[in-house]
Structures are given as C-alpha cells and as structure tokens.
Design an enzyme around this catalytic site. Sequence first.
Site, mmCIF file in Angstrom:
data_model
loop_
_atom_site.group_PDB
_atom_site.id
_atom_site.type_symbol
_atom_site.label_atom_id
_atom_site.label_comp_id
_atom_site.label_asym_id
_atom_site.label_seq_id
_atom_site.Cartn_x
_atom_site.Cartn_y
_atom_site.Cartn_z
ATOM 1 N N GLY A 239 -11.021 74.605 77.091
ATOM 2 C CA GLY A 239 -9.699 75.166 77.367
ATOM 3 C C GLY A 239 -9.084 74.871 78.710
ATOM 4 N N GLU A 275 -17.287 73.481 76.309
ATOM 5 C CA GLU A 275 -16.734 72.667 75.213
ATOM 6 C C GLU A 275 -15.375 72.090 75.577
ATOM 7 O OE1 GLU A 275 -16.392 75.724 72.266
ATOM 8 O OE2 GLU A 275 -18.514 75.741 71.795
ATOM 9 N N PRO A 276 -15.266 71.336 76.656
ATOM 10 C CA PRO A 276 -13.951 70.799 77.010
ATOM 11 C C PRO A 276 -13.536 69.666 76.070
ATOM 12 C CG PRO A 276 -15.616 69.939 78.505
ATOM 13 C CD PRO A 276 -16.328 70.889 77.581
ATOM 14 N N GLY A 277 -12.277 69.666 75.672
ATOM 15 C CA GLY A 277 -11.748 68.557 74.887
ATOM 16 C C GLY A 277 -10.638 67.891 75.674
ATOM 17 N N ARG A 278 -9.533 68.628 75.776
ATOM 18 C CA ARG A 278 -8.323 68.106 76.410
ATOM 19 C C ARG A 278 -8.567 67.526 77.800
ATOM 20 N NH1 ARG A 278 -3.253 70.203 74.940
ATOM 21 N NH2 ARG A 278 -4.315 71.989 74.037
ATOM 22 N N TYR A 318 4.586 72.185 69.385
ATOM 23 C CA TYR A 318 4.391 73.164 70.464
ATOM 24 C C TYR A 318 5.512 73.124 71.507
ATOM 25 C CZ TYR A 318 -0.524 72.479 68.931
ATOM 26 O OH TYR A 318 -1.678 72.336 68.210
ATOM 27 N N CYS A 346 13.019 61.567 59.395
ATOM 28 C CA CYS A 346 14.234 62.265 58.968
ATOM 29 C C CYS A 346 14.127 63.765 59.190
ATOM 30 C CB CYS A 346 14.485 61.963 57.498
ATOM 31 S SG CYS A 346 14.574 60.202 57.237
ATOM 32 N N GLU A 347 13.941 64.166 60.438
ATOM 33 C CA GLU A 347 13.930 65.578 60.811
ATOM 34 C C GLU A 347 14.440 65.658 62.239
ATOM 35 O OE1 GLU A 347 10.800 68.211 60.200
ATOM 36 O OE2 GLU A 347 9.936 67.131 58.499
ATOM 37 N N TYR A 375 -5.421 65.619 71.044
ATOM 38 C CA TYR A 375 -4.499 66.204 70.063
ATOM 39 C C TYR A 375 -3.323 65.263 69.787
ATOM 40 C CZ TYR A 375 -7.481 69.998 71.474
ATOM 41 O OH TYR A 375 -8.604 70.748 71.774
HETATM 42 C C1 LIG Z 1 -10.167 73.683 70.602
HETATM 43 C C2 LIG Z 1 -11.498 74.187 71.020
HETATM 44 C C3 LIG Z 1 -12.111 73.667 72.167
HETATM 45 C C4 LIG Z 1 -11.476 72.628 73.058
HETATM 46 O O1 LIG Z 1 -10.364 73.091 73.721
HETATM 47 P P1 LIG Z 1 -9.683 72.163 74.857
HETATM 48 O O2 LIG Z 1 -8.490 72.932 75.252
HETATM 49 O O3 LIG Z 1 -9.356 70.873 74.227
HETATM 50 O O4 LIG Z 1 -10.667 72.031 75.964
HETATM 51 C C5 LIG Z 1 -13.381 74.124 72.479
HETATM 52 N N1 LIG Z 1 -14.014 75.052 71.717
HETATM 53 C C6 LIG Z 1 -13.433 75.580 70.610
HETATM 54 C C7 LIG Z 1 -14.187 76.580 69.815
HETATM 55 C C8 LIG Z 1 -12.167 75.168 70.229
HETATM 56 O O5 LIG Z 1 -11.606 75.698 69.135
#
Ligand SMILES: *Cc1c(COP(=O)(O)O)cnc(C)c1O
Length: 421
Positions: A239, A275-278, A318, A346-347, A375
């Site tokens: 997050g 659990e970093p993604g972004r 968003y 077409c939106e 994302y």
């Molecule tokens: C979406 C999600 C993440 C990743 O969130 P980021 O904002 O991309 O870091 C980690 N853990 C869980 C359970 C999620 O649903």
Amino acid sequence: MDHFLYRDGTLHAEDVAISDIAAAVGTPFYVYSTATLERHYRLFEEALSPLPHLVCFAVKSNGNVAVLKTLAKLGAGMDVVSGGEYLRAKAAGVPGERIVFSGVGKTRAEMRQALEGGIRQFNVESEPELLALSEVAAGLGLRAPIAIRVNPDVDAKTHEKIATGKKENKFGIPIARAREVYAEAARLPGIEVVGIDVHIGSQLTDLEPFELAYAKVAELTRALRADGHTITRLDLGGGLGIPYERSNSAPPLPVEYGALIKRTVGDLGCEVEIEPGRLISGNAGLLVASVIYLKHGEGRDFLILDAAMNDLVRPSMYGAHHDIIPVQEPTPGLEPQPYDIVGPVCETGDTFAKARPLPPLGPEDLVAFRSAGAYGAVMASEYNTRPLVPEVLVSGDQFAVIRARPTFDEIINRDTIPSWL
Ligand SMILES: *Cc1c(COP(=O)(O)O)cnc(C)c1O
C-alpha cells in the site's frame, strides 16, 4: 527514481530509445525497466534489514511472468490473490514457500491447488473461509499455515475504491473479534496458526494510518500469545504510495516505512512480511502511445491517441492522474498548450487528462504515460476489440517483447459458434 530519462533528445528506458521500441513493436505498448524494478525491490530489502523478513511482491499490480522472474531472481516472495496468479508465480520459478495467498473469495479449488503446489501461508479473511480451508487441508492430510487478516478500522486516507481497512470494507475480520476467531482456528484439524495479517489500502501517501494499524497488530500479537497461540509472522500488507504527479507530491520513502515497522512491531521477535505492489512496479513502467489526430474543438484541442481506457483504465476508473510526456524532448522555449488527451473508445470516460499543458504535438508524435507499471497492463481489456496491449521489458541496452500483441484472428477465433447457428 526511475530509469526513464531523455538522452540525445529522445526518451530512453535505460539504454534503449523508446522510439526504437515503438518502431519494432508498434504502439501502444507498455515498457518496463529492469533496473527500476530491481532498485525498488532492494529499497524494501534494505529498509527492513536486519529484521527477519520477506518482501512479497503483489502480483496483482503487474503479473507478467518476466517481471515476476526479474524479482524472483533477487529472492522476492509473491503475494497472490487468485489461483491464476499462483500459477504465474510458479511459472516464474517462485517456490511455494515464498508465496502468500490473499483475497476474500478463495475457492476450494484454489485452496487445493495451493496446498498441493506448496504455499507459505493463506491470509484468511472470514470464518466461512477458515472452515472451508480446514476441510480442504484435512482432506489432503495437511494443515494449512494461516494468518488471519484483521481489519483494524483505520482510515487509510486514500481513494475510496482502494481503501480496505475500515469496518465498512469487505476485507478481514474485525480486530475486536480476532481473539475469538483465533481460538476457533486453533481448534480446527486442518489449520496451523502462524501469524497475523493486515492490509489497509493502496496508494497511501501518509504513514500515520500504517502506524495506527501496526500498533494494533502489536497489541494483538501480545494478546494472542497470552492466549497460547504461536505467532511467528506478521504480514503487514502493501500500500505504500508513489508520486504520480512529480511536480507536487513526495510520498514517504521505503526507508521511513521500514523505520516505522521496526518501531511498531520490531521487538516482537516475528518475521515480517510486506506485500508492496505499486511501489515496486508503478514507476518501473510507461505506457507509450502515438497521436492519431489533433482535433480542434470548441475552446479546446483534443489530442486523440491510439491508447485508450481499455489499455490504462486508472484515469477513467479512479480519476487518477498520470504524468504524460512527449517522447521527443521538447525544444526549450516552446510555449506549452493545453490539450484534452483522449483515446478512440466510444465513451466520454475515455479521457486521460483535461487541459493538460504539453509542448505542441501532432499526428504520429509519441507520448509516454509515466507511472504506468502497476495496475496498467493487468487491468487492460479488449473493449472495442482493441488487441490487448503488448508488454516490453528493457535491461540495459536490450529489450524483449514479454507479451505479444494478439492478432485479430487470435482474438476473433476465441469466440465459438454454437451448433444451431
Ligand atoms: C492490492 C494489495 C496489495 C498491494 O498493494 P499496493 O498498493 O500495490 O502496494 C498487497 N496486499 C493485498 C492483500 C492487496 O490486496
């Protein structure tokens, strides 16, 4: 920081000119930088050291197997939210003991698949899920390692669609009920309690909600231990936000986030998972598009691109901002002009930006959306029968297509005609 810079008047991904990729692959396409992915992963590694820890990349932010493999080679774990993502992690060579399974709606088939293939832990989000998992695991003669995702009722102060830690959200078990649910878990034959999980939302640009949530997790750890549970792992979720608008935002750094983790839960003797993604993939990717037309409207100019909302849905879904820059470095002194930047779908929602100042642009010019590595491609669709946007990975002076653009035959031949037609 990323590795997309102008050099010799042209935007580069590391040592590769974006215009060279466009000539080879055609537009639109996503391009990712290996050096940026690696750099961001290492920032978390360093931020958590010397705590025992595992950085689990959130596969949902960017699930391309080549991207996963780039991170897996550095020792990354993976956080998956579906059986499909689990298979992607496996295809990238990630061993089961480094894969964490999150999500509110795991099916029994997904549970079985992960138990058979090997899994580090399930993050369980409800009592019905706990019971189902126990049955599936016991049926296989196994005990499923679990953490229970607690909902700390903390306001993540982010976009409402990606806030997950308030009591009205569908995620986790209310923290006030956690001791009761852990007691139930401990009685189940197919369950082995190993830790606690929390994830309060995405694109957090303030550390305070993390601090509040992790303080509650620390308190719960002590309470659960007093109840006789063995808590050896804390999964603190993902997050951490990124600067989508370079000119006016500076979210907290991984090192500050790491210090907060050490301060709030560092003395509990637990292994920490995040659990970093972004933050790992977001600024490691661009979406590159061409201008099709410059259309003069009433009181505004539209820049119509060959990329659309189906390729990058964040602005229409968003209201998200992406910096958009020309691939040819603008000549100094050119007066920027305001453009409404739109796609061909077409939106009216197919609008990337309104009145965005850019140097003068015209047909066939290339533009790049920054911060599009998370994302982006994973949320793409073939709406309007626009082929799924391809992905390219750069490493130094090399690049490779890591997901090819499908042909129209491939797209149309996925449909089948029933016998009565
Ligand atoms: C979406 C999600 C993440 C990743 O969130 P980021 O904002 O991309 O870091 C980690 N853990 C869980 C359970 C999620 O649903």
